[in-house]
Design a protein around this motif. Structure first.
Motif, mmCIF file in Angstrom:
data_model
loop_
_atom_site.group_PDB
_atom_site.id
_atom_site.type_symbol
_atom_site.label_atom_id
_atom_site.label_comp_id
_atom_site.label_asym_id
_atom_site.label_seq_id
_atom_site.Cartn_x
_atom_site.Cartn_y
_atom_site.Cartn_z
ATOM 1 N N ASN A 83 0.845 -1.198 0.000
ATOM 2 C CA ASN A 83 0.000 0.000 0.000
ATOM 3 C C ASN A 83 0.881 1.249 0.000
ATOM 4 O O ASN A 83 2.026 1.205 0.445
ATOM 5 N N TYR A 118 -3.748 0.381 -3.021
ATOM 6 C CA TYR A 118 -3.505 -0.936 -2.447
ATOM 7 C C TYR A 118 -3.326 -1.938 -3.590
ATOM 8 O O TYR A 118 -3.990 -1.862 -4.613
ATOM 9 N N GLU A 120 -2.729 -6.246 -4.404
ATOM 10 C CA GLU A 120 -2.710 -7.609 -3.896
ATOM 11 C C GLU A 120 -2.593 -8.591 -5.062
ATOM 12 O O GLU A 120 -2.944 -8.271 -6.195
ATOM 13 N N TYR A 140 -7.887 2.450 -1.199
ATOM 14 C CA TYR A 140 -8.369 2.194 0.150
ATOM 15 C C TYR A 140 -8.627 3.522 0.850
ATOM 16 O O TYR A 140 -8.045 4.543 0.512
ATOM 17 N N LYS A 176 -6.238 -3.576 4.088
ATOM 18 C CA LYS A 176 -5.673 -2.844 2.953
ATOM 19 C C LYS A 176 -4.835 -1.637 3.372
ATOM 20 O O LYS A 176 -3.881 -1.283 2.703
#
Length: 192
Positions: A83, A118, A120, A140, A176
């Motif tokens: 992040n 963020y 992932e 986020y 997040k």
């Protein structure tokens, strides 16, 4: 001997009167605007604060931060962090711990509304093809609470130099957002 005794009684009164005049000039100025020099130089972040003084020892205000650091963005893009904060809005309430109004320590509680990017790694079901993994980017936002300690001094009854250190924790979107939020700064300001 009598002159010495009178002098010893009058000296504290004279010092108190002198300090009271200095405090009165500063106390009559209720607003302050500050810029965080440390954030600009070290973190490549624009950070501005406004503070309103109430009564003897209390003040309230807010701090706004915007960040677009090249190093943090590169670390984010290269996978070294998941992040990267982009903005913060920090309302706060302060209490002066010292008697002097021209140089004093303070304690602060603050809230933080913050947000950023963020990233992932997610697994994609390939249906006709084998499953595969890809990187998914999203935004986020979170809200946090924290506390700070600091020291502030005034020059010429208007120009402020402030050092602040504080930490808190994000509360609502911790999967997040960063777990820890910080308020570290060296601020230059003007009180009016």
């Amino acid at each position: 001997m009598k002159k010495l005794i009178y002098l010893l009684f009058l000296l504290p009164l004279a010092l108190q009167a002198q300090d009271g005049g200095e405090n009165t000039v500063i106390t009559n100025k209720k607003n302050e605007f500050r810029v965080d020099v440390l954030a600009a130089l070290v973190y490549t972040k624009a950070s501005f604060s406004y503070e309103r003084f109430f009564g003897k020892d209390f003040s309230t205000g807010f701090n706004v931060n915007f960040s677009n650091s090249g190093k943090l963005n590169d670390d984010f893009d290269n996978g070294y962090r998941n992040n990267v904060p982009k903005f913060e809005f920090n309302p706060y309430l302060r209490y002066a711990l010292s008697k002097s109004k021209s140089r004093y320590y303070f304690a602060e509680v603050f809230g933080s509304y913050n947000g950023g990017d963020y990233k992932e790694i997610v697994r994609i079901d390939g249906m006709a093809m084998p499953d595969y993994y890809t990187t998914k980017k999203s935004k986020y936002t979170d809200f946090g609470l924290g506390g700070s300690l600091g020291y502030k001094m005034y020059f010429k009854d208007s120009f402020a130099l402030e050092f602040i250190v504080g930490f808190g924790s994000n509360l609502t979107n911790r999967d997040k957002s960063p777990d820890v939020i910080s308020r570290v700064g060296l601020n230059l300001g003007y009180r009016f």
